[in-house]
Scaffold this motif. Structure first.
Motif, short mmCIF file in Angstrom:
data_model
loop_
_atom_site.label_atom_id
_atom_site.label_comp_id
_atom_site.label_asym_id
_atom_site.label_seq_id
_atom_site.Cartn_x
_atom_site.Cartn_y
_atom_site.Cartn_z
N ILE A 1 3.67 5.66 -2.26
CA ILE A 1 4.94 6.34 -2.51
C ILE A 1 5.13 6.53 -4.02
O ILE A 1 5.46 7.60 -4.49
N LYS A 2 4.82 5.40 -4.73
CA LYS A 2 4.98 5.45 -6.19
C LYS A 2 4.08 6.54 -6.76
O LYS A 2 4.50 7.34 -7.60
N ARG B 1 3.29 11.65 -8.84
CA ARG B 1 2.63 12.95 -8.76
C ARG B 1 3.68 14.06 -8.75
O ARG B 1 3.54 15.07 -9.44
N PHE B 2 4.75 13.81 -7.96
CA PHE B 2 5.83 14.81 -7.90
C PHE B 2 6.46 14.97 -9.29
O PHE B 2 6.73 16.08 -9.74
N LYS B 3 6.61 13.77 -9.89
CA LYS B 3 7.21 13.79 -11.21
C LYS B 3 6.32 14.57 -12.18
O LYS B 3 6.78 15.40 -12.96
N PHE C 1 0.82 -1.20 0.00
CA PHE C 1 0.00 0.00 0.00
C PHE C 1 0.87 1.27 0.00
O PHE C 1 0.67 2.18 -0.79
N TRP C 2 1.86 1.22 0.92
CA TRP C 2 2.75 2.38 1.01
C TRP C 2 3.60 2.55 -0.24
O TRP C 2 3.84 3.66 -0.69
#
Ligand SMILES: Nc1nc2c(ncn2[C@@H]2O[C@H](COP(=O)(O)OP(=O)(O)OP(=O)(O)O)[C@@H](O)[C@H]2O)c(=O)[nH]1
Length: 578
Positions: A384-385, A390-392, A379-380
């Motif tokens: 995280i991915k 999203r950051f990417k 899940f994490w």
């Protein structure tokens, strides 16, 4: 008056039971009457009668008969009051038959059931028999404990006599009794007062014995004389032989040889051949010493031989009793140990099973925990991915329109160019700038301006293929890289976009916002695969498109503008529909 109402058989059996020792003669009459009337008795009463038969047989020393009767009472396996009493009496009878091991084993089992015996009378009788048997078995200390329990458990309406007797018998067995012992004298009184002649006689015989031992001969004789009528009336066999044997000993001690001899011979006559008991032993000893003193050596020798037989018999009997008790208690202890061992084994087994179950449970728990852990890790990881993505995305995309930002678009375009270069493919770079966009913002507000930007992006996307790239270069300026698109194809696509934009005004809240765009195009065929050069080419073409009137496509390297018709309304016109 009809005689039947007064027939003894009509007397309740419990009442007959009650007079066993208090009025033995009447008891015998009743017992006879009951047997005559046996057909009229209920099955319960018949069982009760068999119990009384057993008691009487035991009383008379007919032990086989007693055994048979009591076994009949116990045949149904009923653990009622009568059953418990029969068990107790059977123990006594077995003792009478010299079957000590069996008797003691039975006693030990009975003692074990003691806590579950709630009927007061049954409990009392059981305690009495246990106490008596243990004294007999040479265990007076335990016998005393039972006697004390009896004293506390004496049922209502029952005198304290019986319990007190057991206590005295146990004290005597423990050699703790003297002629003056209050326990002994009190018991004689209590039993006499309560009409228990058998018990009071037993106590008195013990008193005689003590007095004799203490050499208080006159008192011994007086006591003996006092109790003789009562003993003779009761006809209780053990008392009868004890009486004459005691008389022999007293007279012997007094030096009255004829009386002593007479009494001793009476004792011998009362017994059956083969009998062994203490009374006989005393009698033969008296006879031997008298004959010896008188120089009758042949008779003396004969009596002495008998005495030895009795003495050995008595000793053997006493030893056998103790040994039997030891054997029974050892056996019982072993049985108990075995049970305990079994239960211990069972406990270990249960523990093992519990542990196994726990292990399975722990295993399951472990698996569950692991699964939860893995699930949460997954899940994490996903989260995280996702946030990474999203950051990417945030770092590579334009937040308003969702397409590549300037930097990312340039990077991706550079990559595409290199790919094309490798296979000598062709591509075109398009710069698109919305015409008079400032006016849109000014006329309709920034929000509508934003909506126009998104609308324009949607239209551009609609004209591009999957492999093509689209990015916002800043403000109202967009870049597109067409993969595998030769110059002509690039020009066609660019013009199609221009036409689409011009043909698709944005309608927001009844407001129609017309759009047009100027487009500059540069292609690899003339410029090559250098991004900066393509960039400059497109930029120059766009500048030209703006300068030459907007709403048009200018292709770098072409001297003329793209062969697209320029409709009259090249300038975007804002019109408001009703
Ligand atoms: N609504 C909105 N306006 C923007 C955004 N980015 C830039 N602008 C506006 O776009 C306008 C660009 O105006 P100009 O550079 O003068 O160009 P123009 O009005 O389109 O005129 P030409 O390009 O010469 O046809 C400015 O008013 C900016 O404020 C944006 O993200 N949203």
């Amino acid at each position: 008056a009809p005689a039947s109402t007064t027939t003894p058989s009509r007397m309740p059996l419990s009442q007959v039971d009650a007079i066993r020792t208090t009025d033995h003669a009447r008891f015998l009459t009743m017992l006879d009457a009951l047997h005559r009337d046996i057909d009229a008795l209920s099955p319960q009463d018949r069982r009760y009668l068999r119990f009384l038969d057993g008691w009487q047989a035991n009383y008379e020393g007919r032990y086989s008969d007693a055994m048979a009767a009591l076994q009949e009472v116990l045949a149904g396996g009923q653990q009622d009051a009568l059953g418990v009493r029969a068990t107790a009496m059977l123990m006594n009878t077995l003792t009478g038959q010299g079957k000590y091991a069996e008797a003691y084993a039975m006693a030990t089992r009975a003692a074990d059931t003691l806590p579950s015996v709630t009927d007061p009378t049954a409990r009392f009788v059981l305690l009495a028999n246990l106490s008596q048997m243990l004294t007999f078995a040479g265990q007076p200390q335990i016998a005393m404990t039972y006697a004390d329990m009896m004293l506390k458990a004496t049922p209502k309406g029952v005198s304290r006599c019986e319990a007190m007797v057991q206590k005295v018998v146990a004290l005597e067995g423990a050699r703790q009794l003297m002629a003056s012992s209050p326990e002994l004298l009190d018991t004689i009184d209590v039993c006499k007062t309560n009409g228990q002649p058998i018990f009071s006689n037993t106590m008195s015989l013990i008193l005689v014995d003590r007095l004799l031992e203490e050499n208080r001969l006159d008192e011994a004789l007086a006591t003996l004389r006092r109790i003789t009528p009562s003993i003779e009336a009761a006809r209780y066999f053990p008392h009868l032989i004890d009486l004459s044997s005691a008389r022999a000993r007293i007279f012997e001690a007094m030096g009255n040889k004829p009386e002593a001899r007479k009494a001793a011979l009476e004792t011998v006559a009362m017994n059956h051949p083969g009998d062994t008991n203490e009374a006989l032993r005393f009698a033969y000893r008296v006879l031997y010493s008298i004959e010896k003193a008188q120089g009758h050596y042949a008779d003396a020798l004969l009596y002495y031989e008998n005495y030895v037989v009795q003495d050995q018999g008595y000793l053997r009997d006493a030893n056998v009793r103790t040994a039997a008790y030891e054997a029974a208690s050892q056996h019982f202890r072993a049985e108990k140990l075995e049970t305990e061992g079994l239960s211990k084994e069972n406990r270990i087994l249960r523990l093992q099973q519990a542990l196994d179950a726990k292990a399975v449970e722990t295993g399951r728990l472990y698996i569950t925990v692991m699964a939860i852990l893995l699930a949460s890790i997954a899940f994490w990881m996903v989260r995280i991915k996702r946030s990474q993505l999203r950051f990417k995305w945030l770092s590579s995309c334009d937040s308003l329109t969702g397409i590549f930002n300037h930097q990312h678009f340039m990077g991706e375009s550079g990559r595409a160019l290199r790919a094309l270069e490798k296979r000598a493919g062709e591509g075109c770079l398009i710069f698109l700038d919305l015409d008079h966009f400032k006016q849109v913002n000014d006329s309709h507000g920034h929000a509508v301006g934003d909506a126009v930007l998104k609308h324009a992006v949607a239209i551009c996307k609609g004209q591009l293929r999957k492999a093509d790239l689209l990015g916002r270069l800043g403000g109202e300026e967009f870049g597109m890289f067409l993969m595998d698109a030769p110059r002509l194809q690039g020009t066609v696509v660019a013009d199609r976009i221009r036409l689409s934009l011009a043909a698709s005004p944005l309608i927001v809240d009844d407001v129609v916002v017309s759009i047009s765009a100027s487009i500059g195009l540069a292609c690899t065929d003339t410029i090559g695969y250098d991004l900066q050069r393509l960039f400059r080419g497109s930029d120059a073409a766009l500048y030209l498109a703006k300068r030459t009137g907007r709403n048009r496509v200018v292709v770098d390297g072409d001297d003329r503008s793209a062969a697209t018709p320029f409709p009259a309304h090249t300038r975007p016109v804002d019109s408001t529909t009703a």
